[in-house]
Design a protein around this motif. Structure first.
Motif, short mmCIF file in Angstrom:
data_model
loop_
_atom_site.label_atom_id
_atom_site.label_comp_id
_atom_site.label_asym_id
_atom_site.label_seq_id
_atom_site.Cartn_x
_atom_site.Cartn_y
_atom_site.Cartn_z
N SER A 1 -14.43 -34.83 12.02
CA SER A 1 -14.36 -34.08 13.57
C SER A 1 -13.50 -34.55 14.67
O SER A 1 -13.02 -33.92 15.51
N LEU B 1 -18.94 -36.18 8.36
CA LEU B 1 -18.52 -34.67 9.21
C LEU B 1 -18.08 -35.21 10.26
O LEU B 1 -17.04 -34.69 11.23
N VAL C 1 -13.99 -28.78 9.44
CA VAL C 1 -15.42 -29.30 9.32
C VAL C 1 -15.59 -27.79 9.24
O VAL C 1 -16.83 -27.77 7.74
N VAL D 1 -24.17 -27.98 7.14
CA VAL D 1 -22.26 -28.03 7.56
C VAL D 1 -22.06 -26.74 8.85
O VAL D 1 -21.25 -27.74 9.66
N GLN E 1 -12.62 -29.63 14.66
CA GLN E 1 -13.57 -29.02 14.06
C GLN E 1 -12.93 -27.64 12.83
O GLN E 1 -13.67 -27.02 12.30
N ALA F 1 -21.21 -27.91 12.72
CA ALA F 1 -19.91 -26.97 13.11
C ALA F 1 -20.22 -26.44 14.76
O ALA F 1 -19.15 -26.49 15.52
#
Length: 271
Positions: free
Chosen positions: A61, A57, A70, A120, A67, A124
């Motif tokens: 990112s 991730l 993700v 996740v 963003q 985020a």
């Protein structure tokens, strides 16, 4: 008229399930490809990388529109959880024990992917989801070990994970993944290639689960939560074997191929 409307609704439900399956499998593929690539970098000396979901991730990112990427992963994992839930709720039932076992397995997978999706989303929104799997594993293990019968519980969870890994390996070798793929219409060489990806990738994935489960059992027996490991440390442990970093290279390549296989499943799902 009623029969016609029921047919339309049934087709709509089937199409929604198919979309969820494709999105979920494609997302799973992205994560495994990234983890495999990160593990390969570690094997070749880049020890700063983190080969787990948080590392994958972080890689996403850091890219343009990171963003958004993700959040797309989070939505894909939600789709995966819903697809497995639909299998558990609406799947075939009856006296056939194998069908009931498959429904139970689908339910377990649904819970697993729901938890992963939540992590996740936490990543985020910046609420602790960026913690590595190693940190999370040690913290959870420490809490459980401190509970009544916690040592036994941790050991049982470790055994369950290890057994799950063995089941993954056996299933891959037996090509049971063909039951979830519409590969009958594929060209012979394409089918053989997809099957090879499924076997190699599934075995590598199963090896990681089996190793992680064994390590957790060791942590329980020694009553030391610091010995618990997430995916990153589990993968690094392969480099500490007599085979050296080459075993990590083999496992990492297998995980990468499992990601590619997940994409193939997304293209030709049987739903």
């Amino acid at each position: 008229m009623t029969a016609s409307m029921d047919g339309v609704r049934a087709r709509g439900t089937h199409e929604a399930v198919a979309v969820a399956a494709r999105c979920g499998l494609a997302t799973r593929g992205v994560l495994y490809v990234l983890v495999g690539l990160l593990a390969l970098q570690i094997a070749f000396g880049d020890t700063e990388e983190v080969a787990d979901r948080s590392g994958a991730l972080s890689e996403l990112s850091g890219r343009p529109f990171g963003q958004v990427l993700v959040w797309a992963v989070a939505l894909g994992l939600v789709a995966m959880a819903l697809w497995r839930l639909s299998e558990a709720v609406f799947g075939a039932s009856g006296p056939d024990g194998r069908k009931l076992t498959k429904r139970a397995g689908a339910a377990a997978r649904s819970v697993f992917y729901a938890v992963v999706a939540f992590s996740v989303v936490s990543f985020a929104v910046g609420r602790g989801g960026g913690r590595s799997s190693d940190e999370q594993s040690r913290d959870v293990t420490a809490k459980v070990l401190g509970a009544p019968a916690g040592q036994w519980l941790v050991a049982l969870v470790g055994i369950g994970i290890a057994v799950g890994g063995i089941v993954i390996i056996v299933s891959a070798v037996r090509l049971t993944f063909r039951e979830e793929m519409d590969i009958a219409r594929l060209h012979e060489r394409v089918r053989q290639g997809v099957e090879a990806l499924g076997v190699i990738g599934g075995v590598a994935r199963g090896v990681v689960f089996t190793a992680a489960g064994g390590i957790l059992v060791h942590a329980a027996v020694s009553y030391d939560p610091q010995k618990a490991k997430g995916m990153d440390d589990t993968l690094r442990s392969f480099a500490g074997t007599p085979a050296g970093p080459w075993l990590l290279v083999a496992v990492a390549t297998g995980l990468l191929l499992f990601g590619v296989f997940s994409w193939a499943m997304a293209v030709w799902p049987r739903v």
